[in-house]
Design a protein around this motif. Structure first.
Motif, PDB file in Angstrom:
ATOM      1  N   ASN A 495      32.992 -19.968 -11.072  1.00  0.00           N
ATOM      2  CA  ASN A 495      34.370 -19.923 -10.650  1.00  0.00           C
ATOM      3  C   ASN A 495      34.654 -19.084  -9.394  1.00  0.00           C
ATOM      4  O   ASN A 495      35.313 -19.702  -8.344  1.00  0.00           O
ATOM      5  CB  ASN A 495      35.007 -18.804 -11.752  1.00  0.00           C
ATOM      6  CG  ASN A 495      36.471 -19.580 -12.039  1.00  0.00           C
ATOM      7  OD1 ASN A 495      37.239 -20.003 -11.334  1.00  0.00           O
ATOM      8  ND2 ASN A 495      36.494 -19.733 -13.581  1.00  0.00           N
ATOM      9  N   ALA A 500      35.628 -19.963  -3.489  1.00  0.00           N
ATOM     10  CA  ALA A 500      35.174 -19.626  -2.229  1.00  0.00           C
ATOM     11  C   ALA A 500      35.101 -21.149  -1.372  1.00  0.00           C
ATOM     12  O   ALA A 500      35.487 -21.007  -0.368  1.00  0.00           O
ATOM     13  CB  ALA A 500      33.690 -19.216  -2.111  1.00  0.00           C
ATOM     14  N   LEU A 544      46.094 -11.722  -7.416  1.00  0.00           N
ATOM     15  CA  LEU A 544      44.925 -12.633  -7.378  1.00  0.00           C
ATOM     16  C   LEU A 544      44.629 -12.778  -8.992  1.00  0.00           C
ATOM     17  O   LEU A 544      44.273 -13.810  -9.281  1.00  0.00           O
ATOM     18  CB  LEU A 544      43.689 -11.985  -6.947  1.00  0.00           C
ATOM     19  CG  LEU A 544      43.538 -12.353  -5.336  1.00  0.00           C
ATOM     20  CD1 LEU A 544      42.267 -11.711  -4.772  1.00  0.00           C
ATOM     21  CD2 LEU A 544      43.539 -14.192  -5.169  1.00  0.00           C
ATOM     22  N   ARG A 552      47.029 -23.601  -5.279  1.00  0.00           N
ATOM     23  CA  ARG A 552      46.480 -24.804  -5.248  1.00  0.00           C
ATOM     24  C   ARG A 552      47.444 -25.775  -5.978  1.00  0.00           C
ATOM     25  O   ARG A 552      47.940 -25.422  -7.107  1.00  0.00           O
ATOM     26  CB  ARG A 552      45.071 -24.816  -5.561  1.00  0.00           C
ATOM     27  CG  ARG A 552      44.203 -24.017  -4.652  1.00  0.00           C
ATOM     28  CD  ARG A 552      42.673 -24.327  -5.086  1.00  0.00           C
ATOM     29  NE  ARG A 552      42.287 -23.902  -6.388  1.00  0.00           N
ATOM     30  CZ  ARG A 552      41.949 -25.100  -7.219  1.00  0.00           C
ATOM     31  NH1 ARG A 552      41.960 -26.196  -6.872  1.00  0.00           N
ATOM     32  NH2 ARG A 552      41.709 -24.578  -8.562  1.00  0.00           N
ATOM     33  N   LEU A 556      45.221 -24.150 -12.055  1.00  0.00           N
ATOM     34  CA  LEU A 556      45.757 -23.550 -13.242  1.00  0.00           C
ATOM     35  C   LEU A 556      46.323 -22.277 -13.157  1.00  0.00           C
ATOM     36  O   LEU A 556      46.986 -21.460 -13.737  1.00  0.00           O
ATOM     37  CB  LEU A 556      44.842 -23.547 -14.538  1.00  0.00           C
ATOM     38  CG  LEU A 556      44.849 -25.109 -15.319  1.00  0.00           C
ATOM     39  CD1 LEU A 556      43.571 -24.748 -16.354  1.00  0.00           C
ATOM     40  CD2 LEU A 556      46.001 -25.181 -16.101  1.00  0.00           C
ATOM     41  N   GLY A 557      45.510 -21.388 -12.252  1.00  0.00           N
ATOM     42  CA  GLY A 557      45.642 -20.018 -11.971  1.00  0.00           C
ATOM     43  C   GLY A 557      45.228 -19.282 -12.988  1.00  0.00           C
ATOM     44  O   GLY A 557      45.535 -18.020 -13.410  1.00  0.00           O
ATOM     45  N   LEU A 558      44.237 -19.732 -13.757  1.00  0.00           N
ATOM     46  CA  LEU A 558      43.475 -18.923 -14.992  1.00  0.00           C
ATOM     47  C   LEU A 558      42.219 -18.497 -14.841  1.00  0.00           C
ATOM     48  O   LEU A 558      41.761 -17.485 -15.430  1.00  0.00           O
ATOM     49  CB  LEU A 558      43.652 -19.829 -16.331  1.00  0.00           C
ATOM     50  CG  LEU A 558      44.757 -20.239 -17.037  1.00  0.00           C
ATOM     51  CD1 LEU A 558      44.762 -21.163 -18.095  1.00  0.00           C
ATOM     52  CD2 LEU A 558      45.294 -18.556 -17.353  1.00  0.00           C
TER      53      LEU A 558
HETATM   54  P1  ADP Z   1      43.080 -21.573  -9.581  1.00  0.00           P
HETATM   55  O1  ADP Z   1      41.597 -22.005  -8.918  1.00  0.00           O
HETATM   56  O2  ADP Z   1      43.290 -22.224 -10.514  1.00  0.00           O
HETATM   57  O3  ADP Z   1      44.104 -21.513  -8.584  1.00  0.00           O
HETATM   58  P2  ADP Z   1      42.060 -18.871  -9.971  1.00  0.00           P
HETATM   59  O4  ADP Z   1      42.516 -17.846 -10.740  1.00  0.00           O
HETATM   60  O5  ADP Z   1      40.782 -19.267  -9.924  1.00  0.00           O
HETATM   61  O6  ADP Z   1      43.021 -20.354 -10.181  1.00  0.00           O
HETATM   62  O7  ADP Z   1      42.462 -18.404  -8.529  1.00  0.00           O
HETATM   63  C1  ADP Z   1      43.934 -18.070  -8.478  1.00  0.00           C
HETATM   64  C2  ADP Z   1      44.346 -17.936  -6.804  1.00  0.00           C
HETATM   65  O8  ADP Z   1      43.664 -17.063  -6.016  1.00  0.00           O
HETATM   66  C3  ADP Z   1      43.859 -19.268  -5.967  1.00  0.00           C
HETATM   67  O9  ADP Z   1      45.104 -20.181  -6.273  1.00  0.00           O
HETATM   68  C4  ADP Z   1      44.014 -18.821  -4.720  1.00  0.00           C
HETATM   69  O10 ADP Z   1      45.204 -18.692  -4.107  1.00  0.00           O
HETATM   70  C5  ADP Z   1      43.543 -17.356  -4.765  1.00  0.00           C
HETATM   71  N1  ADP Z   1      42.154 -17.445  -4.505  1.00  0.00           N
HETATM   72  C6  ADP Z   1      40.961 -17.328  -5.553  1.00  0.00           C
HETATM   73  N2  ADP Z   1      39.833 -17.290  -4.967  1.00  0.00           N
HETATM   74  C7  ADP Z   1      40.080 -17.015  -3.551  1.00  0.00           C
HETATM   75  C8  ADP Z   1      39.222 -16.999  -2.175  1.00  0.00           C
HETATM   76  N3  ADP Z   1      38.025 -16.852  -2.275  1.00  0.00           N
HETATM   77  N4  ADP Z   1      39.856 -16.898  -0.989  1.00  0.00           N
HETATM   78  C9  ADP Z   1      41.446 -16.999  -1.115  1.00  0.00           C
HETATM   79  N5  ADP Z   1      41.924 -17.124  -2.337  1.00  0.00           N
HETATM   80  C10 ADP Z   1      41.428 -17.165  -3.363  1.00  0.00           C
END
Ligand code: ADP
Length: 596
Positions: A495, A500, A544, A552, A556-558
Motif C-alpha cells: 500500500n 508512493a 491522511l 485520486r 477508495l480512501g481506505l
Molecule cells: P487511496 O489510495 O484509495 O486514495 P489511501 O488511503 O491509500 O487511499 O490514500 C488516501 C490519500 O492519501 C490518497 O488519495 C492521497 O491523497 C494521500 N496519499 C497517500 N499516500 C501519499 C503519498 N505518498 N504522497 C502524497 N499523498 C499521499
C-alpha cells in the motif's frame, strides 16, 4: 346504811377489776407451728408438755400448738397464721432466708454431744447386700428417702453423696415414701430400692422397739465415735444443729423476748430436752448452697434458659439483627448474581462485537488487497504478456526451424529451456498474486523484516511497470525478529509503495525514487518508506488516515486507514511526516515491537 352501800359498791368494783385482770379473761393466744414429721399423734406426744410449760411460765398467754407437715407449715408462715415455729434446721434455714424467720433458741437434748451436733443421716442397705459397702457404691443404684425436702431423711445424705460425685440424677431412681420415715425400709425389703436414708438413731430405736430384727440392715460408712464427737448412733454423714424455736418477721418483739427468756429458763424434764441459746446454722446453709436447693436453688437457675429469661430483649435484638443480616446477605447475593449475569452477557456481547469487528476488518483488508490488485491489473497483464510473448516466440521459431529442417537438438533444447523459464516466471507472478489475494484469518509468526520487505518489493516491481527506482537501507541486526502476520505486513508495504508510486506519477521517470529504511530501536523495528512525490498540504496531512479520504478519482480512501489498523493490531504505530531533509514527498514510518 349508806356506808354499807358504799362498801358493797367498792367490793363489786374490786371483783370486777379482779375478774378483768384475771388470766382467763386477759390471756392472748400464741400460735406455735410444729413440724409433725411422724404424724400428729407422735408430735402431740412430744410437744404437748412444752405448751403446758410455756403456759405456766407466761400465764398471760395461751400457747396453742399446731402440728403440720413441711408444706403446710411453710404456707402457714407465709400467710401469717403462726407466731412461732418449731421445725428442723433445714426448714429453718430456708425460712430464714426466704421468709425472714429468726431463731430464738435451739433444742438442747442430752442425748446428743451438743446442740450443734444433733442431726445426721444413716444410709442403710440390707445387710446381705455385700456389693454395697461404701457410699460411692450407690452410683446408679435406687435410693429410698422420705421426702425431697426432708432434712435428716434425705438432704443430709444427698450432700454426702454429692461430695463423692454422686448427684441425684445418678441415682437411677429415688423413691420418696413419705412419713413415717421407717417406710423407706419397706422399699429395701421389697427390693424396690437398694439403699434408704434414715435420720440418725431411728434404726437403733426401731431395733430396740423390736420392729425390725437386729442385723437385718447395715449402715454404710458409719462415722467414728471420735469424728461425731460422741454421737450415740451410727450415721453416714456429718452432723447438723438441732431444731430451733423460731420467731417470725411479724411476731411481736416483746412476745418473742419473753418467750425466749421463758424457754431458756424452762427446767428440763428428766431425760427430756431443754432449750439453749441459738446454735450456728451455717452448716445447714452450706448444705443448701452445695446442693443448690432451697434458698440457693437460684444457683441452678444459671442455665441458658435462665439467661434467656433475664436477657430476652438482647436475644430478641440479636435474633432480629441476625434475621436482618441474613435477608440483607441474600439480597446482596442475588443482586451480585444478577449483576454478574449482566456483566457476563455484556462481556459476551462485547466479545461477539469484537469478533464481528475483526471479521469486518479482515473483510475490508481483503477488499483493499483486491483493490490494490485491481489497480495493478493493467500492469499485471503487461507483466504477464512478456513471458507469454517470449514463450510464443520461442515456440514459433522452433516450428519454423523444424519446417525448414534447420534445427539441431541443441537449439531445441535451448528453446525448450527458455520456454520453461518464462513459464516459471509467469507462474511465480500468478502465485504471488494468488497468495496476496487469498482470504484467511490473521496469524502470528516470527518474521525477519528485511526478508518480508524484499518479498513485497518482488511483487511490487513485477506488477508495476515501469517500476521506480528503489533504494533499501537495511541496518536490521541478524537474529532479530518481529511477531507478525506476513501477509498483512506485505499488504501494508504494498500500500505504502503503491501510494508512493501514485504520488510520483507527475515526475519524469528518472526522478522517481522510493527510499526504504529498515532499522532497529532498542525495542522496536522501524520501517520508513519515503517518496519524492507531490506530498500533502496541512489539511491533507491531517486527514491522511481518515477512512474514505482520497485525492485520486478512482481511489477508495481506505488503504491507509486499513494499514494503520493492521499495524496497531500488531501493537505498533503508523505515522506520516514530511521528510526531515526538507525535500519533496512524504515519509511513512511503521514501527513494530521487536524481540531477539
Ligand atoms: P487511496 O489510495 O484509495 O486514495 P489511501 O488511503 O491509500 O487511499 O490514500 C488516501 C490519500 O492519501 C490518497 O488519495 C492521497 O491523497 C494521500 N496519499 C497517500 N499516500 C501519499 C503519498 N505518498 N504522497 C502524497 N499523498 C499521499
Amino acid at each position: 346504811m349508806r356506808s354499807g352501800a358504799t362498801y358493797r359498791l367498792v367490793v363489786a368494783l374490786g371483783v370486777w377489776l379482779v375478774l378483768l385482770a384475771s388470766p382467763a379473761w386477759a390471756r392472748t393466744e400464741v400460735r406455735v407451728g410444729v413440724l409433725a414429721y411422724q404424724g400428729e399423734a407422735a408430735a402431740e406426744h412430744d410437744w404437748a408438755p412444752l405448751a403446758r410449760a410455756l403456759d405456766q411460765a407466761l400465764p398471760q398467754h395461751h400457747f396453742e400448738l399446731r402440728y403440720l407437715g413441711l408444706n403446710a407449715l411453710w404456707q402457714a408462715v407465709e400467710h401469717r397464721q403462726l407466731d412461732f415455729v418449731i421445725t428442723h434446721g433445714g426448714q429453718y434455714a430456708a425460712m430464714e432466708s426466704q421468709l425472714g424467720a429468726s431463731r430464738i433458741a435451739t433444742l438442747d437434748n442430752p442425748r446428743w454431744p451438743s446442740p450443734g451436733r444433733a442431726v445426721g443421716s444413716a444410709v442403710v442397705v440390707l445387710a446381705a447386700r455385700h456389693d454395697l459397702q461404701r457410699l460411692d457404691d450407690l452410683a446408679g443404684q435406687r435410693l429410698a428417702a422420705t421426702d425431697p425436702q426432708a432434712f435428716g431423711g434425705y438432704l443430709v445424705a444427698l450432700r454426702e453423696l454429692h461430695q463423692r460425685g454422686i448427684e441425684a440424677d445418678d441415682l437411677s431412681l429415688t423413691e420418696f415414701s413419705g412419713f413415717p420415715m421407717e417406710r423407706v425400709l419397706d422399699r429395701l425389703e421389697t427390693g424396690r430400692a437398694d439403699a434408704a436414708v434414715l435420720r440418725g438413731c431411728l434404726l437403733e430405736e426401731l431395733v430396740r422397739s423390736g420392729r425390725i430384727a437386729p442385723g437385718r440392715f447395715r449402715v454404710l460408712e458409719p462415722q467414728s465415735f471420735e469424728r461425731t464427737g460422741g454421737y450415740p448412733c451410727q450415721v453416714s454423714t456429718q452432723l447438723y444443729p438441732d431444731w430451733p424455736f423460731i420467731s417470725l418477721r411479724h411476731t411481736d418483739r416483746a412476745l418473742a423476748k419473753s418467750v425466749a427468756a421463758a424457754l431458756l429458763a424452762l427446767r428440763p424434764l428428766p431425760d427430756g430436752p431443754s432449750w439453749t441459746v441459738p446454735a450456728d446454722y451455717q452448716p445447714v446453709r452450706d448444705l443448701y448452697r452445695e446442693l443448690e436447693v432451697g434458698p440457693y436453688a437460684y444457683l441452678r437457675d444459671t442455665t441458658l434458659m435462665a439467661r434467656l429469661r433475664g436477657y430476652w430483649w438482647i436475644f430478641l435484638a440479636l435474633s432480629v439483627g441476625l434475621v436482618g443480616w441474613v435477608i440483607h446477605t441474600v439480597r446482596v447475593e442475588s443482586q451480585v448474581t444478577a449483576r454478574t449475569r449482566d456483566l457476563q452477557r455484556a462481556l459476551t456481547e462485547r466479545d461477539a462485537a469484537h469478533e464481528r469487528l475483526l471479521a469486518q476488518q479482515e473483510e475490508a483488508s481483503h477488499l483493499s488487497r483486491l483493490s490494490i490488485l485491481g489497480e495493478l491489473s493493467g500492469t499485471l497483464a503487461h507483466e504477464l504478456t512478456q513471458p507469454l510473448a517470449s514463450m510464443a516466440n520461442f515456440a514459433h521459431s522452433m516450428v519454423r526451424r523444424l519446417d525448414s529442417g534447420r534445427y539441431t537438438p541443441e537449439l531445441l533444447l535451448q528453446a525448450s529451456r527458455d520456454i520453461a523459464s518464462e513459464a516459471e516466471r509467469a507462474g511465480a507472478i500468478v502465485q504471488r498474486i494468488r497468495r496476496f489475494a487469498r482470504k484467511r484469518g490473521a496469524v502470528r509468526q516470527d518474521g525477519v523484516p528485511p526478508e518480508m520487505v524484499q518479498d513485497a518489493l518482488e511483487l511490487f516491481v513485477r506488477v508495476l511497470a515501469p517500476a521506480p527506482r528503489i533504494e533499501v537501507r537495511d541496518s536490521w541486526p541478524t537474529g532479530s525478529t518481529i511477531s507478525c502476520d506476513p501477509l498483512q505486513f506485505q499488504q501494508v508495504m504494498l500500500n505504502l509503495l503503491k501510494n508512493a508510486w501514485d504520488a510520483m506519477q507527475a515526475l519524469p521517470a528518472h526522478q522517481r525514487l522510493i527510499e526504504i529504511e529498515i532499522g532497529r530501536q532498542p525495542a522496536h523495528c522501524t520501517i520508513s518508506v519515503r517518496d519524492h512525490g507531490c506530498g500533502q498540504d496541512d489539511a491533507g496531512m491531517a486527514r491522511l488516515f481518515e477512512p474514505f479520504f482520497t485525492t485520486r478519482p478512482d481511489g477508495l480512501g481506505l488503504g491507509l486507514s486499513i494499514c494503520r489498523t493492521i499495524v496497531e493490531a500488531h501493537a505498533g504505530r503508523l505515522v506520516a511526516q514530511r521528510p526531515q531533509d526538507g525535500g519533496a514527498g512524504l515519509c511513512f514510518i511503521a514501527t513494530f515491537p521487536a524481540h531477539d
